[in-house]
Motif scaffolding. Structure first.
Motif, mmCIF file in Angstrom:
data_model
loop_
_atom_site.group_PDB
_atom_site.id
_atom_site.type_symbol
_atom_site.label_atom_id
_atom_site.label_comp_id
_atom_site.label_asym_id
_atom_site.label_seq_id
_atom_site.Cartn_x
_atom_site.Cartn_y
_atom_site.Cartn_z
ATOM 1 N N ASP A 44 -4.434 1.687 -0.915
ATOM 2 C CA ASP A 44 -4.584 0.266 -0.404
ATOM 3 C C ASP A 44 -4.369 -1.474 -2.172
ATOM 4 N N TRP A 45 -3.671 -1.936 -2.558
ATOM 5 C CA TRP A 45 -3.565 -2.318 -3.769
ATOM 6 C C TRP A 45 -3.426 -3.943 -3.609
ATOM 7 N N CYS A 46 -3.094 -4.510 -1.877
ATOM 8 C CA CYS A 46 -2.519 -5.734 -1.005
ATOM 9 C C CYS A 46 -3.977 -6.681 -1.489
ATOM 10 N N SER A 47 -5.022 -6.174 -1.168
ATOM 11 C CA SER A 47 -5.872 -7.548 -1.926
ATOM 12 C C SER A 47 -6.032 -8.096 -3.374
ATOM 13 N N ARG B 222 0.491 -1.057 -0.294
ATOM 14 C CA ARG B 222 -0.396 -0.046 -0.018
ATOM 15 C C ARG B 222 0.504 1.009 0.271
ATOM 16 N N ALA B 223 -0.139 2.268 -0.006
ATOM 17 C CA ALA B 223 1.018 3.987 -0.141
ATOM 18 C C ALA B 223 0.940 4.335 1.069
ATOM 19 N N TYR B 224 2.079 4.590 1.513
ATOM 20 C CA TYR B 224 2.833 5.161 2.687
ATOM 21 C C TYR B 224 1.506 6.284 2.955
ATOM 22 N N GLY C 231 2.840 2.712 7.498
ATOM 23 C CA GLY C 231 3.774 2.021 6.390
ATOM 24 C C GLY C 231 4.924 1.569 6.322
ATOM 25 N N ALA C 232 5.176 0.492 7.005
ATOM 26 C CA ALA C 232 6.203 -0.322 7.738
ATOM 27 C C ALA C 232 5.893 -0.793 5.671
ATOM 28 N N THR C 233 5.315 -0.782 5.566
ATOM 29 C CA THR C 233 4.454 -2.241 3.639
ATOM 30 C C THR C 233 4.647 -1.004 2.789
ATOM 31 N N GLY C 234 4.244 0.074 3.220
ATOM 32 C CA GLY C 234 4.034 1.273 1.833
ATOM 33 C C GLY C 234 5.753 1.881 1.551
ATOM 34 N N CYS C 235 5.452 2.106 0.496
ATOM 35 C CA CYS C 235 6.708 3.447 -0.290
ATOM 36 C C CYS C 235 6.025 5.241 0.161
ATOM 37 N N LYS D 135 -2.892 -6.295 -12.852
ATOM 38 C CA LYS D 135 -2.763 -4.525 -13.629
ATOM 39 C C LYS D 135 -4.018 -4.354 -13.745
ATOM 40 N N ASP D 136 -5.314 -5.164 -13.669
ATOM 41 C CA ASP D 136 -6.751 -4.514 -13.994
ATOM 42 C C ASP D 136 -6.883 -4.082 -12.346
ATOM 43 N N CYS D 137 -6.742 -4.482 -11.655
ATOM 44 C CA CYS D 137 -7.034 -4.788 -9.992
ATOM 45 C C CYS D 137 -6.648 -3.625 -9.468
ATOM 46 N N VAL D 138 -5.381 -3.489 -9.731
ATOM 47 C CA VAL D 138 -4.112 -2.248 -9.266
ATOM 48 C C VAL D 138 -5.236 -0.996 -9.594
ATOM 49 N N GLN D 139 -5.467 -1.297 -10.904
ATOM 50 C CA GLN D 139 -5.464 -0.048 -11.886
ATOM 51 C C GLN D 139 -6.592 0.515 -11.082
ATOM 52 N N LYS D 140 -7.942 -0.235 -11.303
ATOM 53 C CA LYS D 140 -9.249 -0.125 -10.424
ATOM 54 C C LYS D 140 -8.585 0.571 -8.996
ATOM 55 N N SER D 141 -7.893 -0.424 -8.121
ATOM 56 C CA SER D 141 -7.971 0.098 -6.790
ATOM 57 C C SER D 141 -6.935 1.161 -6.702
#
Length: 140
Positions: free
Chosen positions: A29-32, A22-24, A136-140, A58-64
């Motif tokens: 959040d695109w983890c799902s 996910r983005a910090y 923040g530990a998993t995000g950028c 790719k489609d899921c991340v784009q939509k999310s």
């Protein structure tokens, strides 16, 4: 013979593997998307099934995220680094012993994979990634 004895291990996921979940800053959040993708990668199958899983990611991340650059970056990453011939925990068909490569699941293998996936889905029906205490530990 149990699924484990035959080489298929219970489903596991590390989220987006070597990529942030996910983005910090924005908390997008695109983890799902990665979790669903991991289900396909864990199960394995044909080269065409892998391509379908990668395009679905790719489609899921784009939509999310509404971020085509991020979606394309993740797609390129899984295409480059997710092949079945790597000795990684996130390779195509990672639920099976190393060396499975591209191969359709036979009826017994499909039944084993379906059963193990249903066990996982029963414990996580919404297919949500686990949030770490420090987001923040998993995000950028």
């Amino acid at each position: 013979m149990s699924a484990f004895e035959s080489g298929l291990q219970p489903f596991s996921t590390d989220g987006c593997s070597l990529f942030p979940d996910r983005a910090y800053i924005t908390r997008a959040d695109w983890c799902s998307c990665c979790l669903v993708h991991d289900l396909a990668y864990w199960r394995g199958g044909t080269e065409q099934e892998r391509m379908a899983a990668d395009l679905a990611l790719k489609d899921c991340v784009q939509k999310s995220t509404k971020n085509p650059v991020l979606a394309n970056l993740m797609f390129d990453g899984v295409r480059l680094g997710g092949g079945p011939y790597f000795f990684t925990s996130y390779r195509w068909a990672y639920g099976w012993k190393v060396g499975r490569a591209y191969a359709p699941l036979n009826a017994d293998e499909k039944a084993q994979a379906d059963r193990l996936e249903s066990i996982y889905r029963a414990s996580n029906p919404e297919l949500k990634c686990q949030q770490q205490a420090n987001a923040g530990a998993t995000g950028c």
